[in-house]
Write a protein that holds these residues in place. Sequence first.
Motif, mmCIF file in Angstrom:
data_model
loop_
_atom_site.group_PDB
_atom_site.id
_atom_site.type_symbol
_atom_site.label_atom_id
_atom_site.label_comp_id
_atom_site.label_asym_id
_atom_site.label_seq_id
_atom_site.Cartn_x
_atom_site.Cartn_y
_atom_site.Cartn_z
ATOM 1 N N GLU A 6 12.074 -10.911 -2.537
ATOM 2 C CA GLU A 6 11.034 -11.271 -1.733
ATOM 3 C C GLU A 6 9.541 -10.483 -2.348
ATOM 4 O O GLU A 6 9.670 -9.465 -2.473
ATOM 5 C CB GLU A 6 11.224 -10.895 -0.319
ATOM 6 C CG GLU A 6 12.231 -11.928 0.300
ATOM 7 C CD GLU A 6 12.226 -11.922 2.034
ATOM 8 O OE1 GLU A 6 11.249 -11.606 2.629
ATOM 9 O OE2 GLU A 6 13.535 -12.522 2.361
ATOM 10 N N LEU A 7 8.626 -11.188 -2.073
ATOM 11 C CA LEU A 7 7.194 -10.828 -2.380
ATOM 12 C C LEU A 7 6.454 -9.991 -1.376
ATOM 13 O O LEU A 7 6.540 -10.489 -0.336
ATOM 14 C CB LEU A 7 6.268 -11.937 -3.001
ATOM 15 C CG LEU A 7 6.844 -12.618 -4.301
ATOM 16 C CD1 LEU A 7 5.866 -13.649 -4.638
ATOM 17 C CD2 LEU A 7 6.633 -11.627 -5.540
ATOM 18 N N ILE A 8 6.097 -8.983 -1.457
ATOM 19 C CA ILE A 8 5.163 -8.244 -0.617
ATOM 20 C C ILE A 8 3.859 -7.645 -1.336
ATOM 21 O O ILE A 8 3.847 -7.452 -2.391
ATOM 22 C CB ILE A 8 5.921 -7.083 0.212
ATOM 23 C CG1 ILE A 8 6.398 -5.809 -1.005
ATOM 24 C CG2 ILE A 8 7.218 -7.528 0.873
ATOM 25 C CD1 ILE A 8 6.642 -4.574 -0.411
ATOM 26 N N TYR A 9 2.781 -7.556 -0.386
ATOM 27 C CA TYR A 9 1.603 -6.618 -0.920
ATOM 28 C C TYR A 9 1.979 -5.213 -0.631
ATOM 29 O O TYR A 9 1.990 -4.829 0.564
ATOM 30 C CB TYR A 9 0.442 -7.066 -0.179
ATOM 31 C CG TYR A 9 -0.105 -8.566 -0.772
ATOM 32 C CD1 TYR A 9 -0.855 -8.679 -1.909
ATOM 33 C CD2 TYR A 9 -0.024 -9.751 0.068
ATOM 34 C CE1 TYR A 9 -1.383 -9.891 -2.317
ATOM 35 C CE2 TYR A 9 -1.004 -10.811 -0.315
ATOM 36 C CZ TYR A 9 -1.183 -10.890 -1.720
ATOM 37 O OH TYR A 9 -1.874 -12.085 -2.016
ATOM 38 N N PRO A 10 2.090 -4.426 -1.622
ATOM 39 C CA PRO A 10 2.332 -2.913 -1.199
ATOM 40 C C PRO A 10 1.158 -2.377 -0.918
ATOM 41 O O PRO A 10 1.421 -1.040 -0.256
ATOM 42 C CB PRO A 10 2.726 -2.526 -2.663
ATOM 43 C CG PRO A 10 2.049 -3.275 -3.658
ATOM 44 C CD PRO A 10 2.163 -4.774 -3.038
ATOM 45 N N ARG A 11 -0.070 -2.894 -0.790
ATOM 46 C CA ARG A 11 -1.130 -2.096 -0.317
ATOM 47 C C ARG A 11 -1.405 -0.963 -1.043
ATOM 48 O O ARG A 11 -1.406 -0.653 -2.284
ATOM 49 C CB ARG A 11 -1.428 -2.070 1.165
ATOM 50 C CG ARG A 11 -1.060 -3.651 1.701
ATOM 51 C CD ARG A 11 -2.210 -4.593 1.581
ATOM 52 N NE ARG A 11 -3.554 -4.183 2.144
ATOM 53 C CZ ARG A 11 -3.852 -4.572 3.446
ATOM 54 N NH1 ARG A 11 -2.983 -5.180 4.032
ATOM 55 N NH2 ARG A 11 -5.014 -4.087 3.621
ATOM 56 N N SER A 12 -1.860 0.372 -0.154
ATOM 57 C CA SER A 12 -2.200 1.555 -0.681
ATOM 58 C C SER A 12 -0.838 2.441 -0.969
ATOM 59 O O SER A 12 -1.310 3.300 -1.614
ATOM 60 C CB SER A 12 -2.923 2.332 0.539
ATOM 61 O OG SER A 12 -4.056 2.015 0.816
ATOM 62 N N ALA A 13 0.230 1.842 -0.994
ATOM 63 C CA ALA A 13 1.452 2.504 -1.630
ATOM 64 C C ALA A 13 1.538 2.605 -3.164
ATOM 65 O O ALA A 13 2.296 3.348 -3.700
ATOM 66 C CB ALA A 13 2.841 1.839 -0.883
ATOM 67 N N ILE A 14 0.785 1.841 -3.836
ATOM 68 C CA ILE A 14 0.607 1.800 -5.281
ATOM 69 C C ILE A 14 -0.614 2.602 -5.920
ATOM 70 O O ILE A 14 -0.780 2.531 -7.113
ATOM 71 C CB ILE A 14 0.760 0.309 -5.548
ATOM 72 C CG1 ILE A 14 -0.343 -0.396 -5.358
ATOM 73 C CG2 ILE A 14 2.162 -0.172 -5.517
ATOM 74 C CD1 ILE A 14 -0.499 -1.971 -5.747
ATOM 75 N N LYS A 15 -1.166 3.406 -5.014
ATOM 76 C CA LYS A 15 -2.353 4.154 -5.495
ATOM 77 C C LYS A 15 -2.141 4.841 -6.576
ATOM 78 O O LYS A 15 -2.968 4.989 -7.518
ATOM 79 C CB LYS A 15 -3.223 4.986 -4.513
ATOM 80 C CG LYS A 15 -3.997 3.896 -3.531
ATOM 81 C CD LYS A 15 -4.810 4.640 -2.349
ATOM 82 C CE LYS A 15 -5.374 3.570 -1.666
ATOM 83 N NZ LYS A 15 -5.990 4.244 -0.388
ATOM 84 N N ILE A 16 -1.039 5.313 -6.853
ATOM 85 C CA ILE A 16 -0.783 6.360 -7.896
ATOM 86 C C ILE A 16 -0.758 5.578 -9.171
ATOM 87 O O ILE A 16 -1.113 6.096 -10.322
ATOM 88 C CB ILE A 16 0.637 7.197 -7.646
ATOM 89 C CG1 ILE A 16 0.616 8.146 -8.807
ATOM 90 C CG2 ILE A 16 1.738 6.157 -7.808
ATOM 91 C CD1 ILE A 16 1.794 9.367 -8.450
ATOM 92 N N PHE A 17 -0.297 4.314 -9.049
ATOM 93 C CA PHE A 17 -0.120 3.568 -10.406
ATOM 94 C C PHE A 17 -1.468 2.948 -10.666
ATOM 95 O O PHE A 17 -1.898 2.753 -11.854
ATOM 96 C CB PHE A 17 0.763 2.259 -10.295
ATOM 97 C CG PHE A 17 2.072 2.579 -9.943
ATOM 98 C CD1 PHE A 17 2.914 2.865 -10.843
ATOM 99 C CD2 PHE A 17 2.510 2.616 -8.641
ATOM 100 C CE1 PHE A 17 4.086 3.237 -10.619
ATOM 101 C CE2 PHE A 17 3.839 2.818 -8.201
ATOM 102 C CZ PHE A 17 4.730 3.177 -9.311
ATOM 103 N N GLN A 18 -2.537 2.887 -9.473
ATOM 104 C CA GLN A 18 -3.781 2.487 -9.848
ATOM 105 C C GLN A 18 -4.705 3.573 -10.392
ATOM 106 O O GLN A 18 -5.806 3.405 -11.140
ATOM 107 C CB GLN A 18 -4.625 1.849 -8.672
ATOM 108 C CG GLN A 18 -3.893 0.588 -8.124
ATOM 109 C CD GLN A 18 -4.463 0.069 -6.721
ATOM 110 O OE1 GLN A 18 -3.994 1.228 -5.461
ATOM 111 N NE2 GLN A 18 -4.932 -0.901 -6.616
#
Length: 331
Positions: free
Chosen positions: A39-51
């Motif tokens: 299932e697709l989800i928007y991870p939102r701020s949880a992916i900031k380290i990758f950004q």
Amino acid sequence: MLFKVSVQRGKLTESIHTAKCLVKNSNSKTILSSGHSKELIYPRSAIKIFQALPFINSGAPEKYFLNEKNLAISCSSHCGEPNHLYTLRDWLKKINLSIKNLKCGIHNPINNESSNNLLLNGQKPNQLHNNCSGKHLAMLSGCLANKMEYANYVDYDHPYQKLIRNSLEHFTESSIKQKCIGIDGCNAPQYAFSIDNLTNAIIKLVNMRNTKNEYSEAICTLLNAIAKYPLLIGGNKRFDSEVIKHTKGRIFCKGGAEGVLLFVDTSKNIGGVIKIKDGNERAIPPLAMKIFFKLKLLSSNEKRNLIKWTEQILYNHAKKVIGKISAKIML
């Protein structure tokens, strides 16, 4: 498996939150699953380290003499506490830009005391009070270091946003589809991924830090900075900050809006994703702690320091105990 969080008032269950969860080991073998991996989800701020990885690789930290506090807050969803604002103002001064250059928008500090103090001092919040301002300073700094135009740095077609997409696609091992493109609360592009791809990303983050590749040095730089200054990631009494603080950075975790948490034990290389189905963030800490306990990720001392998150006692406005929030994992 069923991942359930119950909110109890008196002797009755008043509300129930269920979650989509997936946890894997370093070999990408599934350890725990709710059965929602595709299932697709928007991870939102949880992916900031990758950004933030393209920012580190741009050479901006060296060019602008940014310190570890600046680097840690690049991955943050800060609460607008005094130490956050000091670190952000210091960074803005180093890159010689104006607050108005940040395209993240404005909201009151998340921390109630900071918000009240701002009002009592007759001041209005600005872009630095936005919880995503560290991420935006990182994007602006990366643009400057790469000699890119920065006026429209949040536009989907901006070359710096392409660097961020490259990072996300590399770690998730998936291509971003058109239907998965959205805009985050802070005005930057946001992308949906499958829970499986996001779990692979957080595992790959740790696996890659120990190999020689284009991201390994940047990963170590960010994880070290975050471990050293965990309160800059969120703030006082924030779950992700406290987990990082009391495990001395061994467990890295980052929350995101709408009930998302990415976490990884950097020693055992076990990591995963939690997404509360109804988006209620109050359900994250007790469920995450239940998972940490089940997988034996915490030492006895760490358990003692984090025990308050396992079963959160609820108080009313008169400070009377009225119930609790607790989690269960059922086969």
